[in-house]
Design a protein around this motif. Structure first.
Motif, short mmCIF file in Angstrom:
data_model
loop_
_atom_site.label_atom_id
_atom_site.label_comp_id
_atom_site.label_asym_id
_atom_site.label_seq_id
_atom_site.Cartn_x
_atom_site.Cartn_y
_atom_site.Cartn_z
N MET A 92 94.62 6.16 24.82
CA MET A 92 93.47 5.79 25.40
C MET A 92 93.05 6.54 26.72
SD MET A 92 91.58 3.29 24.46
CE MET A 92 91.43 1.86 23.22
N GLY A 93 94.18 7.18 27.43
CA GLY A 93 93.98 8.11 28.57
C GLY A 93 93.15 9.36 28.11
N VAL A 94 93.27 9.81 27.01
CA VAL A 94 92.46 11.05 26.43
C VAL A 94 91.11 10.42 26.22
CG1 VAL A 94 92.42 12.65 24.29
CG2 VAL A 94 94.62 12.47 25.59
N ILE A 95 90.94 9.45 25.70
CA ILE A 95 89.75 8.70 25.49
C ILE A 95 89.02 8.79 26.57
CG2 ILE A 95 88.43 6.60 24.72
CD1 ILE A 95 89.47 7.80 22.32
N ALA A 96 89.42 8.03 27.83
CA ALA A 96 88.81 7.82 28.79
C ALA A 96 88.49 9.24 29.62
CB ALA A 96 89.85 7.06 30.01
N GLU A 97 89.24 10.30 29.48
CA GLU A 97 88.81 11.64 30.00
C GLU A 97 87.78 12.17 29.18
OE1 GLU A 97 91.70 15.21 31.06
OE2 GLU A 97 92.58 13.15 30.99
N MET A 98 87.71 12.10 27.95
CA MET A 98 86.89 13.01 27.26
C MET A 98 85.64 12.28 26.38
SD MET A 98 88.51 15.98 27.06
CE MET A 98 87.89 16.76 25.39
N ALA A 99 85.83 11.06 26.10
CA ALA A 99 84.85 10.37 24.97
C ALA A 99 83.62 9.99 25.78
CB ALA A 99 85.43 9.25 24.19
N ASP A 100 82.49 10.31 25.01
CA ASP A 100 81.17 9.48 25.30
C ASP A 100 81.15 8.29 24.65
OD1 ASP A 100 79.96 11.72 26.92
OD2 ASP A 100 80.25 12.72 25.03
N GLU A 101 81.33 8.13 23.52
CA GLU A 101 81.31 6.94 22.81
C GLU A 101 82.89 6.97 22.05
OE1 GLU A 101 78.50 8.78 21.37
OE2 GLU A 101 77.39 7.92 22.88
N VAL A 102 83.18 5.71 21.49
CA VAL A 102 84.32 5.40 21.23
C VAL A 102 84.56 4.73 19.94
CG1 VAL A 102 86.85 4.53 21.47
CG2 VAL A 102 85.52 5.25 23.42
N ALA A 103 85.11 5.13 18.60
CA ALA A 103 85.16 3.96 17.52
C ALA A 103 86.74 3.87 17.41
CB ALA A 103 84.71 4.85 16.30
N VAL A 104 87.00 2.21 17.35
CA VAL A 104 88.22 2.03 17.36
C VAL A 104 88.58 1.67 15.91
CG1 VAL A 104 89.88 0.06 18.06
CG2 VAL A 104 87.95 0.93 19.71
N MET A 105 89.51 2.11 15.47
CA MET A 105 89.82 2.25 13.96
C MET A 105 90.90 1.17 13.85
SD MET A 105 89.00 5.66 11.80
CE MET A 105 89.20 4.88 10.35
N LEU A 154 88.42 22.22 25.99
CA LEU A 154 87.82 21.68 24.95
C LEU A 154 86.54 21.14 25.54
CD1 LEU A 154 89.94 19.66 22.75
CD2 LEU A 154 88.68 21.64 21.92
N ARG A 155 86.54 20.55 26.66
CA ARG A 155 85.23 20.00 27.48
C ARG A 155 84.45 21.32 27.65
NH1 ARG A 155 88.39 16.07 30.34
NH2 ARG A 155 88.47 17.83 31.60
N ARG A 156 84.76 22.26 28.17
CA ARG A 156 84.00 23.64 28.56
C ARG A 156 83.36 24.13 27.49
NH1 ARG A 156 84.91 28.68 28.45
NH2 ARG A 156 87.30 28.81 28.64
N ARG A 195 77.88 15.78 22.30
CA ARG A 195 78.69 14.61 22.62
C ARG A 195 79.95 14.50 21.92
NH1 ARG A 195 73.91 10.86 22.79
NH2 ARG A 195 75.21 9.19 21.72
N THR A 196 80.83 13.72 22.46
CA THR A 196 82.20 13.39 22.11
C THR A 196 82.23 12.03 21.48
OG1 THR A 196 83.19 15.05 23.43
CG2 THR A 196 84.84 13.72 22.55
N LEU A 197 82.72 12.15 20.25
CA LEU A 197 83.08 10.71 19.83
C LEU A 197 84.60 10.76 19.79
CD1 LEU A 197 82.34 8.01 18.22
CD2 LEU A 197 82.84 9.14 16.33
N GLY A 198 85.15 9.61 20.34
CA GLY A 198 86.35 9.52 20.40
C GLY A 198 86.92 8.49 19.26
N ILE A 199 87.93 8.89 18.46
CA ILE A 199 88.34 7.94 17.26
C ILE A 199 89.88 7.48 17.51
CG2 ILE A 199 88.89 7.81 14.87
CD1 ILE A 199 86.07 8.61 14.59
N VAL A 200 90.11 6.30 17.86
CA VAL A 200 91.31 5.87 18.46
C VAL A 200 91.86 4.61 17.44
CG1 VAL A 200 90.49 3.88 19.80
CG2 VAL A 200 92.69 5.38 20.51
#
Ligand SMILES: Nc1ncnc2c1ncn2[C@@H]1O[C@H](COP(=O)(O)OP(=O)(O)OP(=O)(O)O)[C@@H](O)[C@H]1O
Ligand SMILES: [Mg+2]
Length: 336
Positions: free
Chosen positions: A224-237, A206-208, A37-42
């Motif tokens: 946020m565009g990268v987050i939308a494309e890549m993340a399963d979950e998101v942590a906003v810091m 990276l996804r592959r 899984r991918t955690l996006g940190i934004v």
């Protein structure tokens, strides 16, 4: 989906002490990384994204140091180890760095030397983490270059980094990060330095790789565009804390923290009329050395509900659960 938890970060605190005072760069950060899984940190500049990444690998610059919390690798298993408790120079930590956790930098030249061919550098990285002959390491390096989509790897292995385009260099950076066959990969703004077309290609790569190798990916971005494309979950810091955590669809459909909403408003919409000014978040991020009282976001928040926001700290997001660290959100929950 019950994927294995690869790394559990709990209440991580990191400080930089200097004559000017103490900067709490991280002030109680918690989240989990899961296999596959991918955690996006934004978050905006200075909120602690890179310090989080560097803490996990125990490469925080001096005078920074971990002052609290845990970073559990293989949590809940007999192999569980707290990276926060290891000596950064220990054999164990050197095995973890690169061998269990790979790091992809924004600028691939951070990981590469100008003095050696890309082949020699990848071979070196392979041999650091496995006991193979030079010949085997060379074959592995060629295979890695092929995996990251570098054409004619048998020839390119003799190239110096400066002979490659930015996109190819970042592919080499990714090959370096994968040389020790890590199951966790941290990518810190891996496409920020690249043009849009190359950015899309690197994200697809990276996804592959993540899917093929079931990697737990921590992807740091301010986009946020990268987050939308890549993340399963998101942590906003925000200022060294996670202020919202949620599955990606929820973050976009029903953001709960006013800061998340502000970040989303700042994204250029494809529906926006051309040349329409981007909405930006009002006010600058305060320096972590002069953290506002109460909720650290309150001076910039357009949705403050009262004195409580200025005086008290909202409860942290419970780890592993969707939620926001915000009094308005708490009030809404109580009313529901
Ligand atoms: N070497 C250092 N010395 C002193 N303070 C530091 C150092 N590195 C980071 N900090 C502090 O930690 C805070 C968080 O920095 P960090 O690099 O993690 O931000 P970031 O979220 O990665 O920002 P960016 O989007 O600009 O990369 C900074 O605001 C700074 O106050
Ligand atoms: Mg950074």
């Amino acid at each position: 989906m019950a994927e294995r938890t690869a790394l559990a970060i709990r209440d991580l605190a990191v400080q930089f002490e200097s004559e000017q005072g103490v900067v709490r760069a991280l002030d109680g950060v918690s989240f989990d990384l899961h296999a596959g899984r991918t955690l996006g940190i934004v978050g905006e500049s200075g909120c602690g994204k890179s310090v989080t990444a560097r803490s996990i690998l125990r490469i925080v610059d001096r005078p920074g140091r971990i002052t609290g919390g845990h970073m559990l690798l293989d949590p809940g298993t007999p192999q569980e180890v707290d990276l926060a408790a290891l000596d950064p120079e220990s054999k164990r930590m050197r095995e973890v760095r690169g061998g269990r956790i790979g790091l992809i930098f924004q600028e691939p030249m951070t990981a590469l030397s100008v003095h050696y061919t890309v082949g020699n550098q990848i071979i070196e990285a392979v041999r650091q983490h496995s006991d193979v002959s030079k010949e085997e390491a060379r074959n592995r390096a060629i295979e890695l270059l092929r995996e990251v989509g570098i054409p004619r790897p048998e020839t390119r292995i003799s190239a110096y980094p400066f002979e490659l385009s930015g996109g190819l260099r970042q592919r080499v950076g990714i090959a370096m990060a994968l040389a020790g066959d890590p199951e966790i990969v941290i990518a810190d703004e891996p496409t920020t330095a690249l043009d849009v077309t190359t950015q899309a290609q690197i994200l697809a790569l990276l996804r592959r790789l993540q899917a093929e190798k079931n990697i737990a990916l921590m992807l740091i971005t301010h986009d946020m565009g990268v987050i939308a494309e890549m993340a399963d979950e998101v942590a906003v810091m925000y200022l060294g804390r996670v202020v919202e955590f949620a599955p990606v669809q929820q973050v976009f459909a029903a953001p709960r923290h006013p800061y998340t909403r502000a970040l989303l408003r700042a994204v250029p919409s494809i529906l926006a009329t051309p040349r329409q000014r981007l909405s930006t978040i009002g006010g600058a991020v305060p320096h972590p050395g002069s953290r506002p009282t109460g909720c650290a976001y309150h001076p910039r928040c357009s949705e403050r509900i009262g004195a409580i926001c200025m005086e008290q700290r909202p409860r942290p997001v419970p780890s592993g659960e969707a939620g926001a660290s915000c009094f308005k959100d708490e009030a809404r929950e109580q009313a529901a």
